[in-house]
Design a protein around this motif. Structure first.
Motif, short mmCIF file in Angstrom:
data_model
loop_
_atom_site.label_atom_id
_atom_site.label_comp_id
_atom_site.label_asym_id
_atom_site.label_seq_id
_atom_site.Cartn_x
_atom_site.Cartn_y
_atom_site.Cartn_z
N VAL A 49 -3.78 6.17 -4.76
CA VAL A 49 -3.11 4.87 -4.72
C VAL A 49 -3.82 3.78 -5.51
O VAL A 49 -3.39 2.62 -5.49
CB VAL A 49 -2.92 4.40 -3.26
CG1 VAL A 49 -1.88 5.27 -2.55
CG2 VAL A 49 -4.25 4.40 -2.50
N GLU A 82 4.15 1.14 -3.02
CA GLU A 82 5.37 1.83 -3.43
C GLU A 82 5.17 3.34 -3.43
O GLU A 82 6.06 4.11 -3.09
CB GLU A 82 5.80 1.37 -4.82
CG GLU A 82 6.84 0.29 -4.81
CD GLU A 82 7.99 0.56 -3.86
OE1 GLU A 82 8.69 1.57 -4.04
OE2 GLU A 82 8.18 -0.22 -2.91
N LYS A 83 4.01 3.76 -3.85
CA LYS A 83 3.70 5.19 -3.89
C LYS A 83 3.73 5.77 -2.47
O LYS A 83 4.22 6.87 -2.24
CB LYS A 83 2.32 5.39 -4.52
CG LYS A 83 2.04 6.80 -4.94
CD LYS A 83 0.86 6.85 -5.92
CE LYS A 83 0.76 8.22 -6.56
NZ LYS A 83 -0.21 8.27 -7.64
N ASP A 138 -1.35 1.15 -3.95
CA ASP A 138 0.04 1.18 -4.43
C ASP A 138 1.00 1.47 -3.27
O ASP A 138 1.30 2.63 -2.97
CB ASP A 138 0.15 2.25 -5.52
CG ASP A 138 1.52 2.30 -6.17
OD1 ASP A 138 2.46 1.66 -5.64
OD2 ASP A 138 1.66 2.99 -7.19
N CYS A 160 -2.09 -2.24 2.47
CA CYS A 160 -0.63 -2.06 2.60
C CYS A 160 -0.17 -2.07 4.05
O CYS A 160 1.00 -1.75 4.32
CB CYS A 160 -0.20 -0.74 1.95
SG CYS A 160 -0.37 -0.72 0.18
#
Ligand SMILES: [Fe+2]
Length: 206
Positions: free
Chosen positions: A11, A39-40, A37, A68
């Motif tokens: 990520v 979105e990942k 990340d 996140c």
């Protein structure tokens, strides 16, 4: 016999961070250290099919391991589990040896003070995986208080089964993951017979 699947998510984040998605064969799911990340992570969760979000597991309180958290809660509504001293101490307060029911088995929280006082490793009940955060990396370990970490290594890590795959918090090693048996063989920080030798070895930690 239950089975677990682990996805190691590269990520990015602060410094080659890893997040993990763990899925049991009954659909129970857990995220470890959602960061980098987002979105990942979202795509991995969606691609894994219908899941029952059970836990968000935090290995320790350093901020780069939970960037996140807010976002994943919107698509992965699960109990946040962390050490009671974790700054974001979640609904599930983990103590050493606690077993969270998961997919017909469990995820065990193992207190591993050293890198931080709130460091926890997570072990899957089929002994397929150990999530070590910044306690243990492939080839090295995290910055630490030497006495605490030496005790953690000798009393907590070394007795664990060789077949566990070590999934750490950062991609710092020669390979992204490796078994604990190989770490016991090749990781110099796991091969110090005394605290003094361990302190000498720590001088090589950049
Ligand atoms: Fe850390």
């Amino acid at each position: 016999m239950m089975a677990f699947q682990v996805q190691q998510l590269n990520v990015g984040g602060y410094d080659h961070n890893f997040s993990y998605l763990v899925v049991a064969d009954n659909g129970d799911a857990a995220l470890v250290d959602p960061t980098g990340d987002c979105e990942k992570i979202r795509r991995a969760v969606e691609a894994a099919g219908p899941l029952t979000p059970r836990y968000i597991l935090l290995t320790h309180g350093h901020q780069d391991h939970s960037e996140c958290l807010g976002e994943v809660c919107s698509f992965f509504p699960a109990g946040i589990a962390s050490h009671p001293n974790h700054p974001l101490s979640g609904r599930i307060k983990l103590h050493d040896g606690m077993r969270l029911p998961f997919g017909g088995g469990w995820i065990e929280a193992i207190a591993m003070p050293g890198h931080t006082r709130d460091s926890i490793a997570f072990r899957l009940s089929d002994d397929s995986a150990l999530f070590t955060g910044d306690t243990l990396f492939v080839d090295c370990i995290g910055f630490c208080r030497s006495k605490d970490m030496f005790d953690t290594i000798t009393k907590k890590l070394l007795p664990l089964p060789d077949g566990l795959v070590v999934y750490s918090g950062h991609d710092y090693g020669s390979v992204p993951f490796r078994t604990l048996g190989e770490e016991k063989k090749f990781n110099p920080y796991l091969n110090c017979p005394t605290l003094e030798a361990f302190r000498q070895q720590l001088r090589h930690l950049e």
